[in-house]
Scaffold this motif. Structure first.
Motif, PDB file in Angstrom:
ATOM      1  N   VAL A 296       0.855  -1.188   0.000  1.00  0.00           N
ATOM      2  CA  VAL A 296       0.000   0.000   0.000  1.00  0.00           C
ATOM      3  C   VAL A 296       0.891   1.237   0.000  1.00  0.00           C
ATOM      4  N   SER A 297       0.633   2.134  -0.954  1.00  0.00           N
ATOM      5  CA  SER A 297       1.416   3.366  -1.003  1.00  0.00           C
ATOM      6  C   SER A 297       0.532   4.556  -0.644  1.00  0.00           C
ATOM      7  N   LEU A 298       1.171   5.677  -0.390  1.00  0.00           N
ATOM      8  CA  LEU A 298       0.461   6.893   0.001  1.00  0.00           C
ATOM      9  C   LEU A 298       0.152   7.752  -1.221  1.00  0.00           C
ATOM     10  N   PRO A 299      -0.994   8.427  -1.219  1.00  0.00           N
ATOM     11  CA  PRO A 299      -1.250   9.413  -2.274  1.00  0.00           C
ATOM     12  C   PRO A 299      -0.244  10.572  -2.154  1.00  0.00           C
ATOM     13  N   GLY A 300      -0.008  11.258  -3.247  1.00  0.00           N
ATOM     14  CA  GLY A 300       0.987  12.335  -3.279  1.00  0.00           C
ATOM     15  C   GLY A 300       0.790  13.400  -2.223  1.00  0.00           C
ATOM     16  N   ILE A 301      -0.452  13.789  -1.950  1.00  0.00           N
ATOM     17  CA  ILE A 301      -0.715  14.853  -0.977  1.00  0.00           C
ATOM     18  C   ILE A 301      -0.332  14.402   0.435  1.00  0.00           C
ATOM     19  N   LEU A 302      -0.566  13.118   0.746  1.00  0.00           N
ATOM     20  CA  LEU A 302      -0.184  12.611   2.074  1.00  0.00           C
ATOM     21  C   LEU A 302       1.337  12.513   2.206  1.00  0.00           C
ATOM     22  N   ARG A 303       2.012  12.122   1.134  1.00  0.00           N
ATOM     23  CA  ARG A 303       3.477  12.098   1.162  1.00  0.00           C
ATOM     24  C   ARG A 303       4.023  13.475   1.487  1.00  0.00           C
ATOM     25  N   LYS A 304       3.479  14.476   0.811  1.00  0.00           N
ATOM     26  CA  LYS A 304       3.931  15.866   1.022  1.00  0.00           C
ATOM     27  C   LYS A 304       3.632  16.309   2.447  1.00  0.00           C
ATOM     28  N   MET A 305       2.428  15.975   2.938  1.00  0.00           N
ATOM     29  CA  MET A 305       2.053  16.373   4.296  1.00  0.00           C
ATOM     30  C   MET A 305       2.978  15.724   5.328  1.00  0.00           C
ATOM     31  N   PHE A 306       3.216  14.410   5.209  1.00  0.00           N
ATOM     32  CA  PHE A 306       4.111  13.735   6.145  1.00  0.00           C
ATOM     33  C   PHE A 306       5.526  14.294   6.049  1.00  0.00           C
ATOM     34  N   ALA A 307       5.978  14.592   4.825  1.00  0.00           N
ATOM     35  CA  ALA A 307       7.318  15.159   4.646  1.00  0.00           C
ATOM     36  C   ALA A 307       7.416  16.522   5.324  1.00  0.00           C
ATOM     37  N   ASP A 308       6.389  17.349   5.189  1.00  0.00           N
ATOM     38  CA  ASP A 308       6.388  18.660   5.841  1.00  0.00           C
ATOM     39  C   ASP A 308       6.382  18.517   7.361  1.00  0.00           C
ATOM     40  N   LEU A 309       5.581  17.584   7.875  1.00  0.00           N
ATOM     41  CA  LEU A 309       5.512  17.377   9.331  1.00  0.00           C
ATOM     42  C   LEU A 309       6.855  16.899   9.879  1.00  0.00           C
ATOM     43  N   ILE A 310       7.466  15.953   9.201  1.00  0.00           N
ATOM     44  CA  ILE A 310       8.745  15.419   9.675  1.00  0.00           C
ATOM     45  C   ILE A 310       9.840  16.469   9.548  1.00  0.00           C
ATOM     46  N   SER A 311       9.838  17.215   8.461  1.00  0.00           N
ATOM     47  CA  SER A 311      10.875  18.228   8.230  1.00  0.00           C
ATOM     48  C   SER A 311      10.759  19.419   9.175  1.00  0.00           C
ATOM     49  N   SER A 312       9.590  19.628   9.753  1.00  0.00           N
ATOM     50  CA  SER A 312       9.394  20.799  10.618  1.00  0.00           C
ATOM     51  C   SER A 312      10.160  20.695  11.932  1.00  0.00           C
ATOM     52  N   ASP A 313      10.517  19.498  12.355  1.00  0.00           N
ATOM     53  CA  ASP A 313      11.280  19.309  13.590  1.00  0.00           C
ATOM     54  C   ASP A 313      12.615  18.655  13.255  1.00  0.00           C
ATOM     55  N   PRO A 314      13.733  19.346  13.487  1.00  0.00           N
ATOM     56  CA  PRO A 314      15.041  18.798  13.106  1.00  0.00           C
ATOM     57  C   PRO A 314      15.380  17.456  13.769  1.00  0.00           C
ATOM     58  N   VAL A 315      14.945  17.253  14.992  1.00  0.00           N
ATOM     59  CA  VAL A 315      15.246  15.997  15.691  1.00  0.00           C
ATOM     60  C   VAL A 315      14.463  14.850  15.068  1.00  0.00           C
ATOM     61  N   VAL A 316      13.192  15.077  14.789  1.00  0.00           N
ATOM     62  CA  VAL A 316      12.361  14.057  14.146  1.00  0.00           C
ATOM     63  C   VAL A 316      12.934  13.720  12.772  1.00  0.00           C
ATOM     64  N   LEU A 317      13.382  14.741  12.055  1.00  0.00           N
ATOM     65  CA  LEU A 317      13.986  14.528  10.736  1.00  0.00           C
ATOM     66  C   LEU A 317      15.260  13.693  10.844  1.00  0.00           C
ATOM     67  N   GLN A 318      16.086  13.972  11.842  1.00  0.00           N
ATOM     68  CA  GLN A 318      17.318  13.196  12.030  1.00  0.00           C
ATOM     69  C   GLN A 318      17.016  11.726  12.312  1.00  0.00           C
TER      70      GLN A 318
END
Length: 140
Positions: free
Chosen positions: A12-34
């Protein structure tokens, strides 16, 4: 997401909008991104090597460095560059498990974490966002 759930939903893959949303959420916190980047990079090709053990909490604690305030002498706090605390890493990884971006395999009392197909998709979007951000900075 445990291994049985992962096997059930591994294609099961994610739709493009959900990928972008998760990427934005993860990128917003440097520790979570690391933490996410560490898991993704270490386990990207794990399905090719079934004997390889994924990322353990001890690996995260040893490898992920963060800036945090630490109590120094005389009730003063000082910001230091140090390893992430295990409890902090556990909370972050729990979020990834609930989002379906990672899954775990139990080895006795320990758990090894691996990235899922959905996690790989989100990581690709994060890398693209980083590249686009660095190109924008170079142009300015």
């Amino acid at each position: 997401m445990n291994r049985e759930q992962h096997e059930m939903y591994k294609d099961v893959s994610l739709p493009g909008i959900l990928r972008k949303m998760f990427a934005d959420l993860i990128s917003s916190d440097p520790v979570v991104l690391q933490v996410f980047s560490f898991i993704a990079e270490r386990t990207w090709n794990h399905e090719d090597k079934e004997t390889e053990i994924g990322v353990m909490f001890s690996d995260l604690v040893e490898s992920v460095k963060i800036k945090r305030k630490v109590l120094q002498k005389k009730s003063r706090f000082q910001e230091v560059h140090t390893n992430i605390e295990r409890r902090h890493a556990e909370r972050i990884v729990d979020k990834f498990l609930m989002m379906g971006l990672c899954y775990f395999r139990s080895f006795g009392p320990s758990k090894a974490f691996y990235i899922t197909l959905r996690g790989k998709e989100v990581y690709v979007v994060i890398k693209k966002l980083k590249e686009a951000g660095s190109q924008t900075e170079e142009n300015n």
